[in-house]
Design a protein around this motif. Structure first.
Motif, PDB file in Angstrom:
ATOM      1  N   GLY A 119       5.119 -28.641 -24.615  1.00 58.24           N
ATOM      2  CA  GLY A 119       4.229 -29.029 -25.713  1.00 58.24           C
ATOM      3  C   GLY A 119       3.924 -27.813 -26.562  1.00 58.24           C
ATOM      4  O   GLY A 119       4.611 -27.515 -27.524  1.00 58.24           O
ATOM      5  N   CYS A 120       2.906 -27.056 -26.166  1.00 55.88           N
ATOM      6  CA  CYS A 120       2.482 -25.892 -26.954  1.00 55.88           C
ATOM      7  C   CYS A 120       3.212 -24.616 -26.548  1.00 55.88           C
ATOM      8  O   CYS A 120       3.344 -23.699 -27.354  1.00 55.88           O
ATOM      9  CB  CYS A 120       0.971 -25.695 -26.792  1.00 55.88           C
ATOM     10  SG  CYS A 120       0.499 -25.286 -25.091  1.00 55.88           S
ATOM     11  N   GLY A 121       3.613 -24.533 -25.304  1.00 57.88           N
ATOM     12  CA  GLY A 121       4.235 -23.297 -24.819  1.00 57.88           C
ATOM     13  C   GLY A 121       3.260 -22.154 -24.659  1.00 57.88           C
ATOM     14  O   GLY A 121       3.655 -21.017 -24.439  1.00 57.88           O
ATOM     15  N   CYS A 164       4.694 -23.530 -18.410  1.00 60.46           N
ATOM     16  CA  CYS A 164       5.226 -22.828 -19.585  1.00 60.46           C
ATOM     17  C   CYS A 164       4.827 -21.371 -19.611  1.00 60.46           C
ATOM     18  O   CYS A 164       5.472 -20.573 -20.283  1.00 60.46           O
ATOM     19  CB  CYS A 164       4.787 -23.523 -20.877  1.00 60.46           C
ATOM     20  SG  CYS A 164       3.029 -23.392 -21.239  1.00 60.46           S
ATOM     21  N   CYS A 176       3.044 -29.475 -19.555  1.00 64.69           N
ATOM     22  CA  CYS A 176       4.042 -28.896 -18.638  1.00 64.69           C
ATOM     23  C   CYS A 176       3.550 -28.797 -17.204  1.00 64.69           C
ATOM     24  O   CYS A 176       4.213 -28.153 -16.378  1.00 64.69           O
ATOM     25  CB  CYS A 176       4.389 -27.495 -19.122  1.00 64.69           C
ATOM     26  SG  CYS A 176       2.941 -26.393 -19.061  1.00 64.69           S
ATOM     27  N   ARG A 188       0.266 -24.435 -15.193  1.00 64.04           N
ATOM     28  CA  ARG A 188       0.985 -24.680 -16.444  1.00 64.04           C
ATOM     29  C   ARG A 188       2.304 -23.906 -16.433  1.00 64.04           C
ATOM     30  O   ARG A 188       2.325 -22.678 -16.559  1.00 64.04           O
ATOM     31  CB  ARG A 188       0.082 -24.306 -17.614  1.00 64.04           C
ATOM     32  CG  ARG A 188      -1.179 -25.185 -17.481  1.00 64.04           C
ATOM     33  CD  ARG A 188      -1.983 -25.379 -18.672  1.00 64.04           C
ATOM     34  NE  ARG A 188      -2.838 -26.549 -18.408  1.00 64.04           N
ATOM     35  CZ  ARG A 188      -3.672 -27.076 -19.263  1.00 64.04           C
ATOM     36  NH1 ARG A 188      -3.789 -26.570 -20.447  1.00 64.04           N
ATOM     37  NH2 ARG A 188      -4.379 -28.140 -18.931  1.00 64.04           N
ATOM     38  N   LYS A 218       6.820 -31.398 -19.518  1.00 62.95           N
ATOM     39  CA  LYS A 218       7.212 -31.369 -20.934  1.00 62.95           C
ATOM     40  C   LYS A 218       6.831 -30.052 -21.594  1.00 62.95           C
ATOM     41  O   LYS A 218       5.862 -29.416 -21.213  1.00 62.95           O
ATOM     42  CB  LYS A 218       6.513 -32.505 -21.698  1.00 62.95           C
ATOM     43  CG  LYS A 218       6.838 -33.895 -21.192  1.00 62.95           C
ATOM     44  CD  LYS A 218       8.266 -34.283 -21.523  1.00 62.95           C
ATOM     45  CE  LYS A 218       8.570 -35.715 -21.170  1.00 62.95           C
ATOM     46  NZ  LYS A 218       8.756 -35.926 -19.734  1.00 62.95           N
ATOM     47  N   GLY A 246       0.183 -22.582 -22.714  1.00 68.29           N
ATOM     48  CA  GLY A 246      -0.765 -22.827 -21.631  1.00 68.29           C
ATOM     49  C   GLY A 246      -1.993 -23.594 -22.063  1.00 68.29           C
ATOM     50  O   GLY A 246      -3.002 -23.594 -21.360  1.00 68.29           O
ATOM     51  N   GLU A 247      -1.915 -24.257 -23.209  1.00 67.35           N
ATOM     52  CA  GLU A 247      -3.129 -24.891 -23.737  1.00 67.35           C
ATOM     53  C   GLU A 247      -3.147 -26.416 -23.689  1.00 67.35           C
ATOM     54  O   GLU A 247      -4.220 -27.005 -23.650  1.00 67.35           O
ATOM     55  CB  GLU A 247      -3.344 -24.432 -25.182  1.00 67.35           C
ATOM     56  CG  GLU A 247      -3.688 -22.952 -25.246  1.00 67.35           C
ATOM     57  CD  GLU A 247      -3.941 -22.452 -26.652  1.00 67.35           C
ATOM     58  OE1 GLU A 247      -3.767 -23.237 -27.596  1.00 67.35           O
ATOM     59  OE2 GLU A 247      -4.295 -21.283 -26.784  1.00 67.35           O
ATOM     60  N   CYS A 248      -1.986 -27.063 -23.707  1.00 65.28           N
ATOM     61  CA  CYS A 248      -2.012 -28.530 -23.848  1.00 65.28           C
ATOM     62  C   CYS A 248      -1.882 -29.271 -22.518  1.00 65.28           C
ATOM     63  O   CYS A 248      -2.309 -30.412 -22.389  1.00 65.28           O
ATOM     64  CB  CYS A 248      -0.910 -28.995 -24.791  1.00 65.28           C
ATOM     65  SG  CYS A 248       0.761 -28.917 -24.098  1.00 65.28           S
ATOM     66  N   GLY A 249      -1.257 -28.660 -21.539  1.00 62.43           N
ATOM     67  CA  GLY A 249      -1.135 -29.288 -20.217  1.00 62.43           C
ATOM     68  C   GLY A 249       0.088 -30.161 -20.027  1.00 62.43           C
ATOM     69  O   GLY A 249       0.295 -30.687 -18.932  1.00 62.43           O
TER      70      GLY A 249
END
Ligand code: FES
Length: 161
Positions: free
Chosen positions: A44-46, A65, A53, A63, A42, A48-51
């Motif tokens: 999410g943040c684009g 993204c 992807c 990650r 998915k 590399g912070e939310c995970g």
């Protein structure tokens, strides 16, 4: 005047080779979702912070993204779709289904992929290791208790095999 030809990248995803008409600078996440219709990972943040992807690159969680697609040519990429099937889900997927460890479910791709990568490299991982592994994956619904329950269930089953 000659028409510009889009560059082609040869990517190996979920055990299958694909020639993708994408720039090497395109993010791996964009290529997976837009060119290969693999929507498990998915956006999410684009950053590399939310995970959200997360995919596996040669078995290591990464990650997608922030990875340029050109950087993973020749590597084995595994997405959520390649981890298991509806008929034969990966033990981590099975545990998340049984525990119903989702609210909106947007973060689950990352939670499942991170857990699967951890248990592949450390089949004896317990709650502390799982907690540490998932600590940088965000869940905005606050479903962490159920996610931990599912991940620990998968670990206990995989530890026993
Ligand atoms: Fe890639 Fe958030 S979308 S880390």
């Amino acid at each position: 005047m000659q028409k510009a030809v889009a560059p082609t990248l040869r990517l190996r995803v979920n055990g299958v080779g694909h020639d993708v008409p994408a720039s090497p600078d395109a993010s791996l996440l964009a290529v997976l979702r837009n060119d290969l219709a693999l929507n498990g990972p998915k956006y999410g943040c684009g950053l590399g912070e939310c995970g959200a992807c997360t995919v596996l690159v040669d078995g290591v969680a990464a990650r997608a993204c922030v990875i340029p697609a050109g950087g993973v040519v020749g590597r084995e990429i595994t997405t959520l779709e390649g981890l298991g099937t509806s008929d034969a889900p990966h033990p981590v997927q099975q545990a998340f289904i049984e525990v119903q460890a989702a609210q909106c479910g947007y973060c689950l791709n990352g939670m499942v992929m991170m857990t699967a990568a951890l248990l592949a490299r450390d089949p004896q991982a317990g709650e502390a290791e799982i907690r540490r592994e998932l600590s940088c994956n965000l869940c905005r619904c606050g479903t962490h208790v159920e996610i931990m329950k599912a991940a620990c269930l998968a670990a206990s089953r995989m530890n026993a095999t």
